[in-house]
Design an enzyme around this catalytic site. Structure first.
Site, PDB file in Angstrom:
ATOM      1  N   ASN A 143      28.411  44.929  37.923  1.00 49.62           N
ATOM      2  CA  ASN A 143      29.444  45.272  36.946  1.00 49.62           C
ATOM      3  C   ASN A 143      29.560  44.089  35.988  1.00 49.62           C
ATOM      4  OD1 ASN A 143      31.705  45.882  35.494  1.00 49.62           O
ATOM      5  ND2 ASN A 143      33.145  45.757  37.216  1.00 49.62           N
ATOM      6  N   TRP A 144      29.002  44.260  34.798  1.00 51.62           N
ATOM      7  CA  TRP A 144      28.995  43.140  33.839  1.00 51.62           C
ATOM      8  C   TRP A 144      30.354  42.933  33.179  1.00 51.62           C
ATOM      9  CZ3 TRP A 144      23.879  43.888  30.562  1.00 51.62           C
ATOM     10  CH2 TRP A 144      22.769  43.669  31.408  1.00 51.62           C
ATOM     11  N   LYS A 145      31.254  43.879  33.325  1.00 50.84           N
ATOM     12  CA  LYS A 145      32.570  43.805  32.654  1.00 50.84           C
ATOM     13  C   LYS A 145      32.355  43.602  31.142  1.00 50.84           C
ATOM     14  CE  LYS A 145      34.359  42.251  37.031  1.00 50.84           C
ATOM     15  NZ  LYS A 145      35.309  41.480  37.790  1.00 50.84           N
ATOM     16  N   GLU A 194      37.461  46.534  46.730  1.00 46.19           N
ATOM     17  CA  GLU A 194      37.526  45.256  46.033  1.00 46.19           C
ATOM     18  C   GLU A 194      38.946  44.708  46.129  1.00 46.19           C
ATOM     19  OE1 GLU A 194      34.134  44.977  42.930  1.00 46.19           O
ATOM     20  OE2 GLU A 194      35.862  45.845  41.954  1.00 46.19           O
ATOM     21  N   HIS A 205      38.589  50.606  38.446  1.00 47.18           N
ATOM     22  CA  HIS A 205      38.409  49.187  38.753  1.00 47.18           C
ATOM     23  C   HIS A 205      39.754  48.476  38.682  1.00 47.18           C
ATOM     24  CE1 HIS A 205      37.246  45.009  38.359  1.00 47.18           C
ATOM     25  NE2 HIS A 205      36.153  45.358  38.996  1.00 47.18           N
ATOM     26  N   SER A 215      33.779  38.272  44.505  1.00 52.35           N
ATOM     27  CA  SER A 215      33.156  36.958  44.717  1.00 52.35           C
ATOM     28  C   SER A 215      31.905  37.013  45.594  1.00 52.35           C
ATOM     29  CB  SER A 215      34.183  35.964  45.281  1.00 52.35           C
ATOM     30  OG  SER A 215      35.236  35.773  44.354  1.00 52.35           O
ATOM     31  N   GLY A 260      36.679  37.594  41.071  1.00 53.82           N
ATOM     32  CA  GLY A 260      36.574  36.518  40.080  1.00 53.82           C
ATOM     33  C   GLY A 260      37.238  35.218  40.493  1.00 53.82           C
ATOM     34  N   GLU A 263      40.684  45.873  37.321  1.00 49.85           N
ATOM     35  CA  GLU A 263      41.085  45.416  35.979  1.00 49.85           C
ATOM     36  C   GLU A 263      41.607  46.577  35.140  1.00 49.85           C
ATOM     37  OE1 GLU A 263      37.355  43.456  35.430  1.00 49.85           O
ATOM     38  OE2 GLU A 263      37.968  42.070  37.015  1.00 49.85           O
TER      39      GLU A 263
HETATM   40  P1  13P Z   1      33.344  39.078  40.883  1.00 53.18           P
HETATM   41  O1  13P Z   1      32.016  39.310  41.573  1.00 53.18           O
HETATM   42  O2  13P Z   1      33.233  38.271  39.632  1.00 53.18           O
HETATM   43  O3  13P Z   1      34.363  38.561  41.856  1.00 53.18           O
HETATM   44  O4  13P Z   1      33.870  40.525  40.409  1.00 53.18           O
HETATM   45  C1  13P Z   1      33.862  41.552  41.318  1.00 53.18           C
HETATM   46  C2  13P Z   1      34.127  42.822  40.630  1.00 53.18           C
HETATM   47  O5  13P Z   1      35.200  43.057  40.124  1.00 53.18           O
HETATM   48  C3  13P Z   1      33.032  43.809  40.540  1.00 53.18           C
HETATM   49  O6  13P Z   1      33.486  45.029  40.083  1.00 53.18           O
END
Ligand code: 13P
Length: 249
Positions: A10-12, A167, A96, A212, A173, A98
């Site tokens: 997931n590149w966001k 998650e 997600h 993470s 993150g 976020e």
């Molecule tokens: P990180 O791997 O940066 O913690 O993010 C996880 C995530 O939200 C994947 O969707």
């Protein structure tokens, strides 16, 4: 029987079109011989088309990070599933953390999106997970149960066509992952919930862990049979690092 394990990036909100091209050209050769697990890249919307062209006829699948549930119309700024589908994407991440916590998406909206993804013939990855204060007050299972019950409401009969990502919000993150044992416990709970929601399901849903994940810890999660894959943010932004995660088990 759980289908092939799924390792998803997931590149966001990262990478322009040209950065996407560069990444994918570097990434394809690193994973070209891998056929015993599914590999998925979820770039931002603007990169879907170019990614779809580059990934055609490879062993790497393409997904979107979000969608809107209406087919078309006056929804400024939104992206429909037909638009996503035409790029060659076959997956859509929905709910997600976020989206939930920065953009205020609730379980009812997420349910509409998961339903629309199924109707479009794409495979949703429904994200669930508790916040730190929820874990600290001992309501992790309750939170995840509600997210699953409402998120999958009315579409229980299609559960085999849906993957779930666990998650924990506090692990995203932060560099502080859940312990593999904690993740495994929640994964078992999610598996039980899916069975309760649809006792006739074959159990094809993959339950991914996200939060993470790095090349150094990926195998610790993947050694548990309850963990059927990974959803990787930060460590997926570099092709070398993500390929190491894909090959870590
Ligand atoms: P990180 O791997 O940066 O913690 O993010 C996880 C995530 O939200 C994947 O969707």
């Amino acid at each position: 029987m759980v289908a092939m394990r799924l390792i998803a990036a997931n590149w966001k909100m990262n990478k322009t079109i040209s950065e996407t091209e560069e990444y994918i050209k570097n990434f394809i050769p690193l994973v070209k011989d891998i056929n015993d697990r599914e590999i998925l890249l979820c770039p931002p919307f603007t990169s879907l088309q170019v990614a779809g062209e580059l990934l055609k006829d490879t062993n790497i699948k393409l997904g979107a990070q979000n969608c809107f549930y209406e087919k078309k119309g006056a929804f400024t700024g939104e992206i429909s599933l037909d638009m996503i589908k035409e790029t060659g994407a076959s997956y859509v991440i929905v709910g997600h953390s976020e989206r939930r916590h920065i953009f205020g998406e609730d379980d009812e909206l997420i349910n509409k999106k998961v339903t629309a993804v199924l109707e479009a013939g794409l495979r949703p990855i429904l994200c669930v997970g508790e916040k730190l204060e929820e874990r600290n007050s001992g309501i992790t299972f309750k939170v995840v149960e509600t997210q699953l019950k409402i998120g999958l409401s009315g579409i229980e009969e299609y559960i085999d066509r849906i993957d779930i990502a666990y998650e924990p919000v506090w692990a995203i993150g932060t560099g502080v992952p859940a312990t593999p044992e904690d993740a495994k416990e929640v994964h078992s709970f999610i598996r039980e919930m899916l069975k309760k929601l649809n006792p006739d399901a074959k159990g094809d849903s993959r339950i991914l862990y996200g939060g993470s994940v790095k090349p150094e810890n990926a195998s610790e999660f993947m050694k548990y049979e309850e963990i059927n894959g990974l959803l990787v943010g930060t460590a997926s932004l570099d092709p070398d690092s993500f390929s190491k995660i894909v090959k870590s088990f």
